[in-house]
Write a protein that holds these residues in place. Structure first.
Motif, short mmCIF file in Angstrom:
data_model
loop_
_atom_site.label_atom_id
_atom_site.label_comp_id
_atom_site.label_asym_id
_atom_site.label_seq_id
_atom_site.Cartn_x
_atom_site.Cartn_y
_atom_site.Cartn_z
N ARG A 184 -2.10 -1.33 -3.65
CA ARG A 184 -3.10 -0.30 -3.46
C ARG A 184 -2.43 1.06 -3.35
O ARG A 184 -1.31 1.17 -2.84
N SER A 244 -3.29 5.31 -2.42
CA SER A 244 -4.16 6.41 -2.02
C SER A 244 -3.40 7.71 -2.13
O SER A 244 -2.18 7.74 -1.99
N GLU A 261 -9.84 1.31 1.11
CA GLU A 261 -8.99 1.36 -0.08
C GLU A 261 -9.48 2.40 -1.09
O GLU A 261 -9.55 2.17 -2.29
N TYR A 300 0.85 -1.19 0.00
CA TYR A 300 0.00 0.00 0.00
C TYR A 300 0.89 1.24 0.00
O TYR A 300 1.70 1.43 0.90
#
Length: 271
Positions: free
Chosen positions: A178, A180, A233, A135
């Motif tokens: 992932r 962000s 997510e 992530y």
């Protein structure tokens, strides 16, 4: 992704948003390596988060714009805490207001605000592809979606940070990685007040443009939103929800939005 039991690296963690995110991660059961150029500050924050030395927080002084130091940081995290599952590219600088910033100021802004993200991803993505998950959280800014009155260096590099996070998510999102992108407006940090401390009209205007646009949040409020977004997510993390309306307004009629920003700038200039 659930953060409990995971290892995270948070850059720019000597204070502000980075320290708050690190604190929320530790509280949620993660092990965190905190990195910052200010060694005293990051060691102090790590000690506060892990006062008994159980290994939930480790503070390291590092220049996360330097490829070798990023590599050393990741190697140390994996050696002392375990495989890095989350990386928060949070370190950032404002640069300088106006067009007077010289080449060295532009280079440093690009190095910290975007190249540091690229260099970290180049080291992390191969490891995460092997493990099947990872992530990457990029701290950009609402300035990366909109703009930053007064500071070209900040606006341009934060736009680049958003662009890189988008590309990373599109390219590797189906391979277990992932991504962000955090885009807040005003947050009560030292970075927010740099403009008004610059001694320049444009610098002061840059700060007032942010503080007058919406509520100034505390770093802990932002950290709470970040962890909730990671659990779901979500790509775009907006602690100030009104930024999405501003972004839509911009995209709906670019000329009208630019005209509105010029009027806003003129009001700021008039005090």
């Amino acid at each position: 992704m659930q953060v409990e039991g995971k290892v995270a690296v948070v850059t720019g963690a000597g204070g502000g948003i980075g320290a708050a995110i690190a604190g929320s991660l530790v509280a949620a059961g993660a092990k965190v390596l905190l990195a910052d150029l200010d060694g005293d500050a990051v060691h102090r924050v790590a000690s506060e988060l892990d006062p008994t030395g159980k290994g939930s927080a480790l503070g390291v002084r590092a220049d996360v714009a330097d490829n070798g130091e990023i590599r050393d940081l990741l190697d140390r995290a994996e050696r002392e805490l375990g495989p890095v599952a989350l990386y928060f590219a949070n370190a950032g600088i404002t640069g300088a207001p106006g067009l007077d910033a010289d080449e060295s100021v532009w280079d440093r802004a690009f190095d910290v605000n975007i190249r540091a993200h690229v260099r970290a991803a180049q080291l992390l993505v191969p490891r995460w592809l092997d493990r099947g998950e990872g992530y990457f959280v990029s701290t950009a800014s609402a300035a990366g979606l909109l703009t930053q009155i007064g500071s070209a260096t900040y606006s341009v590099t934060k736009h680049a940070a958003v662009g890189f996070a988008e590309w990373l998510s599109v390219t590797y999102g189906d391979k277990g990685i992932r991504v962000s992108c955090l885009c807040p407006m005003g947050v009560e940090t030292a970075l927010l007040r740099e403009g008004e401390r610059s001694g320049t009209g444009l610098g002061d205007m840059a700060t007032r443009a942010v503080t007058s646009a919406g509520k100034v949040l505390e770093p802990s409020e932002v950290a709470e939103v970040v962890l909730a977004a990671i659990a779901e997510e979500h790509f775009l993390i907006l602690p100030h929800p009104e930024v999405l309306d501003m972004y839509r307004y911009k995209g709906a009629d670019y000329d009208r939005w630019i005209a509105g920003m010029r009027r806003f700038q003129a009001k700021l200039a008039d005090g």
